[in-house]
Design a protein around this motif. Structure first.
Motif, short mmCIF file in Angstrom:
data_model
loop_
_atom_site.label_atom_id
_atom_site.label_comp_id
_atom_site.label_asym_id
_atom_site.label_seq_id
_atom_site.Cartn_x
_atom_site.Cartn_y
_atom_site.Cartn_z
N ASP A 23 -15.38 -1.88 20.93
CA ASP A 23 -16.15 -0.83 20.28
C ASP A 23 -16.71 -1.34 18.96
O ASP A 23 -17.85 -1.11 18.61
N ALA A 24 -15.84 -2.07 18.21
CA ALA A 24 -16.26 -2.57 16.91
C ALA A 24 -17.48 -3.47 17.06
O ALA A 24 -18.48 -3.30 16.37
N ASN A 25 -17.41 -4.39 17.99
CA ASN A 25 -18.52 -5.33 18.13
C ASN A 25 -19.78 -4.63 18.62
O ASN A 25 -20.88 -4.90 18.15
N ALA A 26 -19.60 -3.68 19.55
CA ALA A 26 -20.77 -2.98 20.07
C ALA A 26 -21.47 -2.22 18.96
O ALA A 26 -22.69 -2.22 18.83
N THR A 27 -20.69 -1.57 18.07
CA THR A 27 -21.30 -0.78 17.00
C THR A 27 -21.93 -1.67 15.95
O THR A 27 -23.05 -1.45 15.52
N THR A 28 -21.15 -2.70 15.53
CA THR A 28 -21.59 -3.43 14.36
C THR A 28 -22.76 -4.36 14.65
O THR A 28 -23.55 -4.62 13.77
N ARG A 29 -22.88 -4.84 15.86
CA ARG A 29 -23.94 -5.79 16.13
C ARG A 29 -25.33 -5.20 15.92
O ARG A 29 -26.32 -5.91 15.84
N SER A 30 -25.43 -3.87 15.90
CA SER A 30 -26.77 -3.31 15.78
C SER A 30 -27.05 -2.74 14.39
O SER A 30 -28.09 -2.17 14.15
N CYS A 31 -26.10 -2.89 13.45
CA CYS A 31 -26.30 -2.27 12.12
C CYS A 31 -26.91 -3.23 11.12
O CYS A 31 -26.54 -4.40 11.08
N TYR A 32 -27.83 -2.74 10.30
CA TYR A 32 -28.32 -3.56 9.21
C TYR A 32 -28.71 -2.70 8.02
O TYR A 32 -28.93 -1.49 8.14
N TYR A 33 -28.76 -3.34 6.85
CA TYR A 33 -29.13 -2.64 5.61
C TYR A 33 -29.64 -3.70 4.66
O TYR A 33 -29.08 -4.81 4.59
N VAL A 34 -30.74 -3.41 3.95
CA VAL A 34 -31.21 -4.36 2.93
C VAL A 34 -31.21 -3.64 1.59
O VAL A 34 -31.89 -2.63 1.42
N GLY A 35 -30.42 -4.14 0.65
CA GLY A 35 -30.28 -3.52 -0.66
C GLY A 35 -31.30 -4.07 -1.66
O GLY A 35 -32.40 -4.50 -1.27
N PRO A 36 -30.95 -4.10 -2.96
CA PRO A 36 -31.90 -4.47 -4.02
C PRO A 36 -32.12 -5.98 -4.13
O PRO A 36 -31.87 -6.60 -5.17
N VAL A 37 -32.55 -6.59 -3.02
CA VAL A 37 -32.77 -8.04 -3.01
C VAL A 37 -34.07 -8.37 -2.30
O VAL A 37 -34.53 -7.61 -1.46
N THR A 53 -33.82 -7.40 -7.16
CA THR A 53 -35.04 -6.66 -7.53
C THR A 53 -34.76 -5.65 -8.65
O THR A 53 -35.66 -5.01 -9.15
N ARG A 54 -33.49 -5.47 -9.00
CA ARG A 54 -33.12 -4.64 -10.16
C ARG A 54 -31.75 -5.10 -10.62
O ARG A 54 -31.12 -5.93 -9.95
N GLN A 232 -32.60 -12.36 -11.24
CA GLN A 232 -31.60 -13.45 -11.16
C GLN A 232 -31.33 -13.78 -9.69
O GLN A 232 -31.41 -12.90 -8.82
N GLU A 233 -31.02 -15.05 -9.45
CA GLU A 233 -30.79 -15.46 -8.07
C GLU A 233 -29.40 -15.01 -7.58
O GLU A 233 -28.43 -15.07 -8.32
N ILE A 234 -29.37 -14.58 -6.30
CA ILE A 234 -28.09 -14.28 -5.65
C ILE A 234 -27.56 -15.60 -5.11
O ILE A 234 -28.27 -16.29 -4.36
N VAL A 235 -26.34 -15.95 -5.46
CA VAL A 235 -25.76 -17.22 -4.98
C VAL A 235 -24.33 -16.97 -4.52
O VAL A 235 -23.64 -16.10 -5.04
N TRP A 236 -23.93 -17.74 -3.53
CA TRP A 236 -22.52 -17.69 -3.14
C TRP A 236 -22.03 -19.08 -2.82
O TRP A 236 -22.82 -20.03 -2.82
N SER A 237 -20.72 -19.17 -2.54
CA SER A 237 -20.16 -20.51 -2.38
C SER A 237 -20.15 -20.90 -0.91
O SER A 237 -19.76 -20.12 -0.05
N TYR A 238 -20.59 -22.13 -0.62
CA TYR A 238 -20.61 -22.63 0.75
C TYR A 238 -19.24 -23.19 1.14
O TYR A 238 -19.04 -23.54 2.28
N LEU A 239 -18.36 -23.35 0.16
CA LEU A 239 -17.06 -23.95 0.48
C LEU A 239 -15.96 -23.26 -0.32
O LEU A 239 -16.24 -22.51 -1.26
N PRO A 240 -14.70 -23.50 0.06
CA PRO A 240 -13.63 -22.85 -0.71
C PRO A 240 -13.73 -23.25 -2.18
O PRO A 240 -13.80 -24.44 -2.50
#
Ligand SMILES: C[S@@+](CC[C@H](N)C(=O)[O-])C[C@H]1O[C@@H](n2cnc3c(N)ncnc32)[C@H](O)[C@@H]1O
Length: 458
Positions: A23-37, A53-54, A232-240
Motif C-alpha cells: 500500500d505504501a509503495n502504491a500510494t507514495t509512488r504517485s505523490c509529488y510536491y514542489v516547494g519554494p525552490v 525562491t524565498r 541561496q543554493e540548496i545543497v546536501w551531502s553526497y556521502l556520510p
C-alpha cells in the motif's frame, strides 16, 4: 500512472508510517510536491543547481518526488541469488536492472516526459545549458511536458554514467551489508535499492548541507535542515558527513569527479595539511576497526576512548575557531558513535555517574557539533538516539529522579527538534515524534546498536 500533486506537504505521516509495504509503495509512488525552490543554470563551480525562491526556515518541506525509475528489490533479489551463472555484486546487478528499466521507458511512447528527464541528466556538467522545466524533471509527475523527445542509440554505458552520477542507492545500509545479511540467510528486505530522481539530481554537494532527505519507499521527501536565504543554493551531502576531511576529499574526487570547496573543507584543509602527530596513528585499517559498531572488544573500546581523548586535547590546544572544531569533531563521529553504543551495552555493569559523565563530556559536544554542521542528518539522529537511551538509563537507575528529570527533558527536546527538521511539521506533536523514533530506530539499528532501549519516556 497519473501523478498526484500533494497540496499539503506537511502531512507526510501517511507516506512515512504506512505499515503495509504494498500500500505504501502504491500510494507514495504517485505523490509529488514542489516547494519554494527553482533550478538555476548558473551555480558558480558546480553547473546547474537548486536555489531558494524565498527565505526558508529549517524544517520546511522543499519537495516530495517519486522515483522516475527504480530497480525493484523483487527483480534484483532473484538475480543476486543466481549470480553464479551471471556474476556481479548487488550494486552491479541493481545498476543493470535500472539500465533495463530505463531502456524500457525510453522505448515507450507514453513516457516522453521521463525520456526528457533522462536527456537532461545525460549532459550534467557546468557548461550544460539544457533548458530545464521542473515538470520535465519530475517525469511522470509532469502535466506540462508534452514535447516529444527521442534518445537514439544511447548505449548502456551512457545510461550507466547517468546512474552513477545521479541515482540514489540504499540509505542507512550499504550494498555490502545487505549482501552480508542475505548471505547469512537473513530475511531482511531493504525498502529500496537504487532509483533515479531527476529533480533531486539537480542538487549539488556540500559537506555543510542545508537540506536533508528521507525516503518513504521509492518517494523522496526533502526538508531544509538550516535556514536558507532567498537565492541561496540548496545543497546536501553526497556521502556520510561523519568521515574526516581526507576521506571525504578522496571519495568526492574519485567517485564524484570534483574537488569539494565547501566551507567545511576549506576550514578543515589547514588542520589536515599538517595533522598533529598524536593523531597520525589513524591509518585506514585502524580507522575502520575503531568505527566498527559490532566490535565488542575491550581493547578496541579503549583505543576508541584514547582517540577521542587525544582529539579533544588537540582541539582544546589548537588555535582554531569553534566552527572548525565542530567540523573536525564531526569527522570523528563514527568513532564516537561506536564508543557510545558499546558503553550503552554495558549499562548494567557501568556506574550511573560514568554514564552521566559520558553524556556531559562526550555526547553534548558531539551533538552541538552535529547540529552546527550536519543538523538532523541520519548520523545526528543516531547520536541523539544513543543520548536518549543514556539519559533514560540514568533516569531509571537513579533514586533521585528529580535531579535527572531536567536532563531527560533536555534530551527529549533535542530529539524532537531534530525530528521537526528532518520530518517537517510532523515533529511538532509528541505522538509523531514517538513514531518517528520507532521508524528511525528500526532503520538506524545495527546489529548491536540501541540494544538497551527499553525506556518509554517519549
Ligand atoms: C547530481 S549532479 C548535481 C547537478 C549538476 N550540477 C548538474 O548540472 O547536473 C552531480 C554533479 O554536479 C557537480 N557537483 C556537485 N556538487 C559539486 C561541488 N560541490 N563542487 C563541484 N561540482 C559539483 C559534479 O559534476 C557532480 O558530478
Amino acid at each position: 500512472m497519473k501523478s498526484h500533486k500533494l497540496e499539503d506537504p506537511f502531512d507526510i505521516s501517511s507516506l512515512l508510517f504506512q505499515s503495509n509495504e504494498d500500500d505504501a509503495n502504491a500510494t507514495t509512488r504517485s505523490c509529488y510536491y514542489v516547494g519554494p525552490v527553482t533550478i538555476t543554470n548558473t551555480a558558480a563551480v558546480s553547473g546547474r543547481g537548486l536555489i531558494a525562491t524565498r527565505d526558508i526556515a529549517a524544517g520546511e518541506c522543499l519537495f516530495v518526488t517519486p522515483a522516475t525509475v527504480f530497480a525493484r528489490v523483487e527483480t534484483v533479489y532473484p538475480r543476486w541469488v543466481s549470480r553464479n551463472s551471471q556474476p556481479g555484486t548487488l550494486e552491479e546487478i541493481s545498476e543493470q536492472v535500472l539500465i533495463e528499466e530505463m531502456k524500457s521507458l525510453i522505448s515507450n511512447k507514453d513516457e516522453q516526459a521521463t525520456v526528457g528527464s533522462f536527456m537532461t541528466l545525460m549532459g550534467a556538467s557546468a557548461s550544460n545549458t539544457t533548458s530545464l522545466s521542473i515538470a520535465q524533471l519530475l517525469g511522470r509527475g509532469s502535466d506540462e511536458a508534452t514535447t516529444s523527445f527521442t534518445i537514439n542509440d544511447i548505449s548502456d554505458n551512457e545510461l550507466l554514467q547517468i546512474i552513477r552520477r545521479n541515482a540514489f542507492g540504499p540509505d542507512f545500509v550499504t550494498y555490502l551489508s545487505i549482501e552480508q545479511r542475505w548471505l547469512d540467510h537473513n530475511t531482511y528486505i531493504p525498502r529500496r535499492l537504487l532509483g533515479l530522481f531527476p529533480f533531486a539530481a539537480m542538487i549539488n554537494h556540500s559537506c555543510v548541507p542545508n537540506a536533508v532527505r528521507v525516503f518513504a519507499g521509492d518517494t523522496m521527501i526533502a526538508h531544509a535542515c538550516d535556514s536558507i536565504k532567498t537565492g541561496q543554493e540548496i545543497v546536501w551531502s553526497y556521502l556520510p558527513p561523519t568521515q574526516p576531511y581526507p576521506q571525504r576529499h578522496a571519495t568526492l574526487r574519485h567517485q564524484h569527479g570534483f574537488v569539494c570547496q565547501c566551507r567545511r573543507c576549506t576550514n578543515e584543509a589547514e588542520f589536515w595539511n599538517t595533522p598533529p602527530a598524536s593523531l597520525s596513528i589513524l591509518t585506514r585499517d585502524s580507522w575502520v576497526r575503531l568505527c566498527n559498531r559490532t566490535l565488542d572488544d575491550v581493547c578496541v573500546q579503549e583505543a576508541r576512548s584514547a582517540t577521542i581523548r587525544i582529539l579533544e586535547d588537540v582541539l582544546q590546544a589548537k588555535d582554531i575557531t569553534n566552527e572548525t572544531k565542530h567540523f573536525i569533531r564531526v569527522g570523528f563521529a563514527e568513532i564516537y558513535i561506536s564508543y557510545l553504543n558499546y558503553a550503552l551495552q554495558l549499562t548494567k555493569s557501568v556506574e550511573v555517574d560514568h554514564l552521566d559523565h559520558l553524556l556531559q563530556r562526550i555526547c553534548m559536544p558531539l551533538h552541538l557539533s552535529m547540529a552546527a554542521c550536519n543538523n538532523a542528518s541520519t548520523e545526528h539522529l543516531s547520536i541523539l538516539h544513543v543520548c536518549y537511551d543514556l539519559i533514560g538509563t540514568i533516569h531509571s537507575a537513579t533514586k533521585e529522579r528529580h535531579l535527572t528529570v531536567n536532563k531527560l527533558r533536555f534530551w527529549t527536546a533535542q530529539v524532537q527538534k531534530a525530528c521537526m527538521v528532518r520530518y517537517g511539521n510532523l515533529g511538532n506533536d509528541i505522538e509523531s515524534v514517538r513514531k518517528a523514533m520507532q521508524h528511525t530506530r528500526a532503520v538506524l539499528r545495527n546489529k548491536d546498536g540501541f540494544a538497551q532501549s527499553t525506556h518509554g519516556f517519549i
